[in-house]
Design a protein around this motif. Structure first.
Motif, PDB file in Angstrom:
ATOM      1  N   LEU A 123      50.086  59.837 -30.438  1.00 61.24           N
ATOM      2  CA  LEU A 123      50.009  59.039 -29.222  1.00 61.24           C
ATOM      3  C   LEU A 123      51.230  58.135 -29.071  1.00 61.24           C
ATOM      4  CD1 LEU A 123      46.220  58.096 -29.331  1.00 61.24           C
ATOM      5  CD2 LEU A 123      47.315  59.715 -27.774  1.00 61.24           C
ATOM      6  N   GLU A 124      51.714  57.631 -30.180  1.00 63.27           N
ATOM      7  CA  GLU A 124      52.930  56.820 -30.139  1.00 63.27           C
ATOM      8  C   GLU A 124      54.106  57.663 -29.658  1.00 63.27           C
ATOM      9  OE1 GLU A 124      55.691  54.013 -33.094  1.00 63.27           O
ATOM     10  OE2 GLU A 124      53.859  54.966 -33.855  1.00 63.27           O
ATOM     11  N   GLN A 125      54.178  58.910 -30.109  1.00 64.18           N
ATOM     12  CA  GLN A 125      55.254  59.800 -29.668  1.00 64.18           C
ATOM     13  C   GLN A 125      55.168  60.065 -28.169  1.00 64.18           C
ATOM     14  OE1 GLN A 125      55.176  63.754 -31.395  1.00 64.18           O
ATOM     15  NE2 GLN A 125      57.066  64.391 -30.384  1.00 64.18           N
ATOM     16  N   VAL A 126      53.971  60.325 -27.666  1.00 65.56           N
ATOM     17  CA  VAL A 126      53.795  60.612 -26.241  1.00 65.56           C
ATOM     18  C   VAL A 126      54.067  59.366 -25.404  1.00 65.56           C
ATOM     19  CG1 VAL A 126      52.161  61.355 -24.469  1.00 65.56           C
ATOM     20  CG2 VAL A 126      52.139  62.455 -26.723  1.00 65.56           C
ATOM     21  N   GLY A 127      53.512  58.249 -25.822  1.00 67.70           N
ATOM     22  CA  GLY A 127      53.784  56.986 -25.151  1.00 67.70           C
ATOM     23  C   GLY A 127      53.419  56.959 -23.683  1.00 67.70           C
ATOM     24  N   GLY A 128      52.413  57.728 -23.278  1.00 67.89           N
ATOM     25  CA  GLY A 128      51.972  57.701 -21.895  1.00 67.89           C
ATOM     26  C   GLY A 128      52.842  58.464 -20.925  1.00 67.89           C
ATOM     27  N   ARG A 129      53.875  59.167 -21.421  1.00 67.27           N
ATOM     28  CA  ARG A 129      54.789  59.862 -20.512  1.00 67.27           C
ATOM     29  C   ARG A 129      54.142  61.074 -19.849  1.00 67.27           C
ATOM     30  NH1 ARG A 129      59.827  60.617 -24.391  1.00 67.27           N
ATOM     31  NH2 ARG A 129      58.145  60.539 -25.953  1.00 67.27           N
ATOM     32  N   VAL A 130      53.224  61.730 -20.550  1.00 64.28           N
ATOM     33  CA  VAL A 130      52.477  62.858 -19.985  1.00 64.28           C
ATOM     34  C   VAL A 130      51.019  62.692 -20.399  1.00 64.28           C
ATOM     35  CG1 VAL A 130      54.477  64.415 -20.044  1.00 64.28           C
ATOM     36  CG2 VAL A 130      52.896  64.360 -21.993  1.00 64.28           C
ATOM     37  N   PRO A 131      50.086  63.304 -19.677  1.00 63.55           N
ATOM     38  CA  PRO A 131      48.681  63.188 -20.061  1.00 63.55           C
ATOM     39  C   PRO A 131      48.347  64.037 -21.278  1.00 63.55           C
ATOM     40  CG  PRO A 131      48.885  64.606 -18.165  1.00 63.55           C
ATOM     41  CD  PRO A 131      50.257  64.046 -18.417  1.00 63.55           C
ATOM     42  N   VAL A 132      47.279  63.659 -21.939  1.00 62.67           N
ATOM     43  CA  VAL A 132      46.900  64.285 -23.205  1.00 62.67           C
ATOM     44  C   VAL A 132      45.438  64.712 -23.164  1.00 62.67           C
ATOM     45  CG1 VAL A 132      46.522  63.822 -25.662  1.00 62.67           C
ATOM     46  CG2 VAL A 132      48.589  62.971 -24.536  1.00 62.67           C
ATOM     47  N   LEU A 155      42.461  55.707 -30.144  1.00 63.21           N
ATOM     48  CA  LEU A 155      42.693  55.514 -28.713  1.00 63.21           C
ATOM     49  C   LEU A 155      42.630  54.050 -28.290  1.00 63.21           C
ATOM     50  CD1 LEU A 155      40.650  58.490 -27.197  1.00 63.21           C
ATOM     51  CD2 LEU A 155      43.138  58.224 -27.246  1.00 63.21           C
ATOM     52  N   ASP A 156      42.183  53.180 -29.175  1.00 64.82           N
ATOM     53  CA  ASP A 156      42.048  51.768 -28.840  1.00 64.82           C
ATOM     54  C   ASP A 156      43.397  51.191 -28.403  1.00 64.82           C
ATOM     55  OD1 ASP A 156      40.827  49.273 -28.542  1.00 64.82           O
ATOM     56  OD2 ASP A 156      41.375  48.678 -30.581  1.00 64.82           O
ATOM     57  N   GLY A 157      43.454  50.733 -27.183  1.00 65.36           N
ATOM     58  CA  GLY A 157      44.683  50.136 -26.664  1.00 65.36           C
ATOM     59  C   GLY A 157      45.652  51.113 -26.046  1.00 65.36           C
ATOM     60  N   TYR A 158      45.388  52.429 -26.136  1.00 66.53           N
ATOM     61  CA  TYR A 158      46.310  53.402 -25.547  1.00 66.53           C
ATOM     62  C   TYR A 158      46.176  53.378 -24.030  1.00 66.53           C
ATOM     63  CZ  TYR A 158      48.881  57.716 -24.728  1.00 66.53           C
ATOM     64  OH  TYR A 158      49.795  58.646 -24.298  1.00 66.53           O
ATOM     65  N   ARG A 159      47.290  53.279 -23.324  1.00 70.13           N
ATOM     66  CA  ARG A 159      47.272  53.101 -21.880  1.00 70.13           C
ATOM     67  C   ARG A 159      47.582  54.375 -21.105  1.00 70.13           C
ATOM     68  NH1 ARG A 159      44.307  48.673 -21.163  1.00 70.13           N
ATOM     69  NH2 ARG A 159      45.097  46.895 -22.352  1.00 70.13           N
ATOM     70  N   GLY A 160      47.988  55.430 -21.779  1.00 68.85           N
ATOM     71  CA  GLY A 160      48.320  56.666 -21.088  1.00 68.85           C
ATOM     72  C   GLY A 160      47.088  57.429 -20.643  1.00 68.85           C
ATOM     73  N   GLN A 161      47.291  58.397 -19.771  1.00 67.30           N
ATOM     74  CA  GLN A 161      46.185  59.243 -19.331  1.00 67.30           C
ATOM     75  C   GLN A 161      45.770  60.156 -20.474  1.00 67.30           C
ATOM     76  OE1 GLN A 161      48.172  60.989 -15.939  1.00 67.30           O
ATOM     77  NE2 GLN A 161      47.018  59.715 -14.506  1.00 67.30           N
ATOM     78  N   CYS A 162      44.487  60.130 -20.814  1.00 74.10           N
ATOM     79  CA  CYS A 162      44.019  60.971 -21.917  1.00 74.10           C
ATOM     80  C   CYS A 162      42.545  61.285 -21.720  1.00 74.10           C
ATOM     81  CB  CYS A 162      44.250  60.297 -23.269  1.00 74.10           C
ATOM     82  SG  CYS A 162      43.299  58.785 -23.508  1.00 74.10           S
ATOM     83  N   ALA A 163      42.111  62.354 -22.361  1.00 72.41           N
ATOM     84  CA  ALA A 163      40.712  62.764 -22.320  1.00 72.41           C
ATOM     85  C   ALA A 163      40.389  63.460 -23.631  1.00 72.41           C
ATOM     86  CB  ALA A 163      40.456  63.706 -21.146  1.00 72.41           C
ATOM     87  N   VAL A 164      39.128  63.375 -24.029  1.00 70.84           N
ATOM     88  CA  VAL A 164      38.654  64.099 -25.200  1.00 70.84           C
ATOM     89  C   VAL A 164      37.770  65.245 -24.732  1.00 70.84           C
ATOM     90  CG1 VAL A 164      38.739  62.045 -26.667  1.00 70.84           C
ATOM     91  CG2 VAL A 164      36.600  62.644 -25.503  1.00 70.84           C
ATOM     92  N   MET A 165      37.682  66.290 -25.560  1.00 72.38           N
ATOM     93  CA  MET A 165      36.823  67.417 -25.233  1.00 72.38           C
ATOM     94  C   MET A 165      36.448  68.150 -26.508  1.00 72.38           C
ATOM     95  SD  MET A 165      39.642  69.932 -23.457  1.00 72.38           S
ATOM     96  CE  MET A 165      40.906  70.788 -24.420  1.00 72.38           C
ATOM     97  N   SER A 166      35.393  68.943 -26.427  1.00 70.97           N
ATOM     98  CA  SER A 166      34.932  69.668 -27.605  1.00 70.97           C
ATOM     99  C   SER A 166      33.973  70.772 -27.179  1.00 70.97           C
ATOM    100  CB  SER A 166      34.223  68.719 -28.578  1.00 70.97           C
ATOM    101  OG  SER A 166      33.754  69.419 -29.722  1.00 70.97           O
TER     102      SER A 166
END
Length: 277
Positions: A123-132, A155-166
């Motif tokens: 997540l640090e590498q992505v840095g919110g630049r693209v969704p995850v 994910l605590d504090g992460y501001r980028g677009q993200c979603a979990v799935m399973s």
């Protein structure tokens, strides 16, 4: 009558995101899901391993979203790795869950792929630049609490677009109950079961999961079940999209592609040639 009853139960037990309905404007919470193409396990190739920092960097540079896999370490950290065992992609053997995070982080991936990252490092590498999109790996004989908590903490504090799935409906259910701010999805494969028993299993999974989107097997599209959920306002993503024909299927029956190989490269080229690139 049976279809109507199932539809009513779907609406009761697994309502779509608030404000979502067929023909409406994209929901602010989930609308971004259908606006991207996602690189399946990063933009990997024969020379760049899947789920590696190098594959993620290529996806970011190409303007693609990223789908990745996570599972837990022995000390309950979320590690970005697909297989249960290390054998296929590393010189090491044995289960990922047998090692602590600091041990796993030192394991090199093939070529210049880098080392296996924690979810936090990814997540640090992505840095919110693209969704995850984060696919959480689970097994029926294992508790989901440790890996769900690990992902929640990462994910605590992460501001980028993200979603979990399973594939496991218990995972989406856990996030619905305990981490409601995280967008959650159910991964679905019909595996040839388009009969009544298969349809019922999919509905039962939906009612348990209470997902806000579906990630659907491209081999199953078009799907009566997927179409019904999409009409209700649940975005439908599709995996694993590999060919131009698959992309055409997605354009007709889904909202976005989780792509690799030829399809991912085609989307990369299209983005590079667009006026916005």
């Amino acid at each position: 009558m049976r279809s109507l009853l199932l539809a009513l139960i779907d609406q009761w037990r697994a309502p779509p995101p608030a404000g979502s309905q067929a023909g409406s404007q994209p929901n602010r919470r989930t609308g971004w899901l259908g606006q991207w193409t996602y690189a399946h396990r990063g933009l990997h190739s024969a020379d760049v391993p899947e789920n590696s920092p190098a594959a993620f960097a290529r996806a970011i540079d190409a303007g693609l979203g990223i789908e990745c896999d996570v599972q837990r370490s022995a000390d309950s950290r979320a590690m970005v790795f697909h297989d249960w065992d290390l054998d296929r992609l590393t010189p090491h053997t044995g289960p990922v869950a047998a090692l602590k995070a600091e041990e796993i982080e030192r394991i090199s991936l093939p070529g210049d792929g880098g080392t296996i990252p924690t979810l936090e490092r990814f997540l640090e590498q992505v840095g919110g630049r693209v969704p995850v999109l984060i696919e959480i790996k689970s097994r029926k004989d294992r508790r989901i609490l440790p890996i769900c908590l690990a992902v929640h903490r990462a994910l605590d504090g992460y501001r980028g677009q993200c979603a979990v799935m399973s594939f496991d409906p218990r995972v989406s259910q856990w996030f619905a109950r305990h981490s409601g701010h995280v967008v959650r999805g159910l991964v679905v494969t019909e595996e040839g079961t388009k009969n009544l028993a298969g349809r019922l299993r999919r509905h039962f999974a939906l009612w348990i999961a209470r997902p806000e989107f579906l990630a659907y097997d491209i081999r199953d599209l078009p799907s009566r079940f997927a179409a019904a959920q999409r009409r209700r306002g649940l975005p439908v993503l599709s995996w694993t999209v590999r060919t131009a024909e698959h992309l055409q299927t997605v354009s007709r029956y889904a909202d976005a592609a989780i792509a690799e190989g030829e399809a991912a490269q085609a989307r990369k080229s299209a983005l590079a040639g667009s006026p916005q690139a």
